[in-house]
Scaffold this active site. Structure first.
Site, PDB file in Angstrom:
ATOM      1  N   HIS A  20       0.832  -1.195   0.000  1.00  0.00           N
ATOM      2  CA  HIS A  20       0.000   0.000   0.000  1.00  0.00           C
ATOM      3  C   HIS A  20       0.872   1.251   0.000  1.00  0.00           C
ATOM      4  O   HIS A  20       1.779   1.390   0.811  1.00  0.00           O
ATOM      5  CB  HIS A  20      -0.930  -0.011   1.216  1.00  0.00           C
ATOM      6  CG  HIS A  20      -1.899   1.107   1.233  1.00  0.00           C
ATOM      7  ND1 HIS A  20      -2.235   1.770   2.375  1.00  0.00           N
ATOM      8  CD2 HIS A  20      -2.623   1.694   0.233  1.00  0.00           C
ATOM      9  CE1 HIS A  20      -3.121   2.710   2.100  1.00  0.00           C
ATOM     10  NE2 HIS A  20      -3.373   2.678   0.801  1.00  0.00           N
ATOM     11  N   ASP A  28       8.084   7.443 -20.828  1.00  0.00           N
ATOM     12  CA  ASP A  28       8.641   7.474 -22.178  1.00  0.00           C
ATOM     13  C   ASP A  28      10.128   7.136 -22.205  1.00  0.00           C
ATOM     14  O   ASP A  28      10.780   7.010 -21.174  1.00  0.00           O
ATOM     15  CB  ASP A  28       8.359   8.821 -22.841  1.00  0.00           C
ATOM     16  CG  ASP A  28       8.969  10.001 -22.103  1.00  0.00           C
ATOM     17  OD1 ASP A  28      10.164   9.943 -21.741  1.00  0.00           O
ATOM     18  OD2 ASP A  28       8.254  11.001 -21.900  1.00  0.00           O
ATOM     19  N   HIS A  98       7.021  18.719 -13.670  1.00  0.00           N
ATOM     20  CA  HIS A  98       7.793  17.621 -14.252  1.00  0.00           C
ATOM     21  C   HIS A  98       9.102  17.408 -13.503  1.00  0.00           C
ATOM     22  O   HIS A  98       9.519  16.262 -13.297  1.00  0.00           O
ATOM     23  CB  HIS A  98       8.054  17.902 -15.736  1.00  0.00           C
ATOM     24  CG  HIS A  98       8.660  16.757 -16.458  1.00  0.00           C
ATOM     25  ND1 HIS A  98       9.926  16.796 -16.984  1.00  0.00           N
ATOM     26  CD2 HIS A  98       8.175  15.519 -16.750  1.00  0.00           C
ATOM     27  CE1 HIS A  98      10.195  15.645 -17.565  1.00  0.00           C
ATOM     28  NE2 HIS A  98       9.149  14.858 -17.445  1.00  0.00           N
ATOM     29  N   ASN A 122       4.684  10.373 -18.829  1.00  0.00           N
ATOM     30  CA  ASN A 122       5.229   9.747 -17.627  1.00  0.00           C
ATOM     31  C   ASN A 122       4.206   9.820 -16.514  1.00  0.00           C
ATOM     32  O   ASN A 122       3.527  10.834 -16.363  1.00  0.00           O
ATOM     33  CB  ASN A 122       6.487  10.485 -17.146  1.00  0.00           C
ATOM     34  CG  ASN A 122       7.521  10.613 -18.221  1.00  0.00           C
ATOM     35  OD1 ASN A 122       8.158   9.648 -18.574  1.00  0.00           O
ATOM     36  ND2 ASN A 122       7.683  11.813 -18.755  1.00  0.00           N
TER      37      ASN A 122
END
Length: 131
Positions: A20, A28, A98, A122
Site C-alpha cells: 500500500h 517514455d 515535471h 510519464n
C-alpha cells in the site's frame, strides 16, 4: 508458463511486491531514471511499445489509488493526457511539476521505460489495497 496478464517477469515481480502506497513509474524513452531506481526497459524502437499500451496492462494487475502526472502535459501533450484519463476513470490524479516527478522517481520501486517518444508521457502510480 504464465498464461495471462503481464508476461514480463520483472514487471510481474515488481507488481507482486507492491505494498500500500508504494510507487511505480511508467514513462517514455527519454525519462532519466535515478541510479537507485530499478529500470525495466521495454523499449524496442521509437514508439514500441507505446506508453498507453504498457500503462493499460500494468493497470489490469496493479490496484492504484492515485496517479501523479506532470502538469506540463496539460499544454504540451493534451491528447496523451486524455488517453491516460480514460485508463483510470476512478483514480485520483495529482498534477505536479515535471521536475518534481523526475525527483520522485527516486522513491519508486521501479520505472518501466517504454518506446514512447511524446513529451511528458510519464506517470507515477501509487498502489492501493484490494480490500
Amino acid at each position: 508458463m504464465k498464461k495471462t496478464g503481464v508476461m514480463n517477469s520483472n514487471i510481474s515481480r515488481v507488481i507482486a511486491d507492491m505494498g500500500h502506497m508504494d510507487w511505480l513509474g511508467v514513462g517514455d524513452a527519454g525519462t532519466p531514471v535515478p541510479a537507485e531506481t530499478e529500470k525495466i526497459d521495454l523499449s524496442v524502437r521509437p514508439g514500441l511499445p507505446s506508453f498507453i499500451d504498457v500503462l493499460e496492462e500494468v493497470l489490469k494487475e496493479l490496484e492504484v489509488q492515485k496517479m501523479y502526472i506532470a502538469e506540463e502535459i496539460k499544454t504540451e501533450n493534451p491528447k496523451q493526457l486524455e488517453a491516460i484519463k480514460r485508463t483510470v476513470p476512478n483514480v485520483e490524479i495529482e498534477f505536479i511539476p515535471h521536475s518534481e516527478l523526475k525527483k520522485d522517481l527516486k522513491s519508486s520501486k521501479a520505472f518501466i521505460r517504454t518506446g514512447e517518444e511524446t513529451p511528458y508521457s510519464n506517470v507515477i502510480l501509487e498502489s492501493g489495497v484490494v480490500f
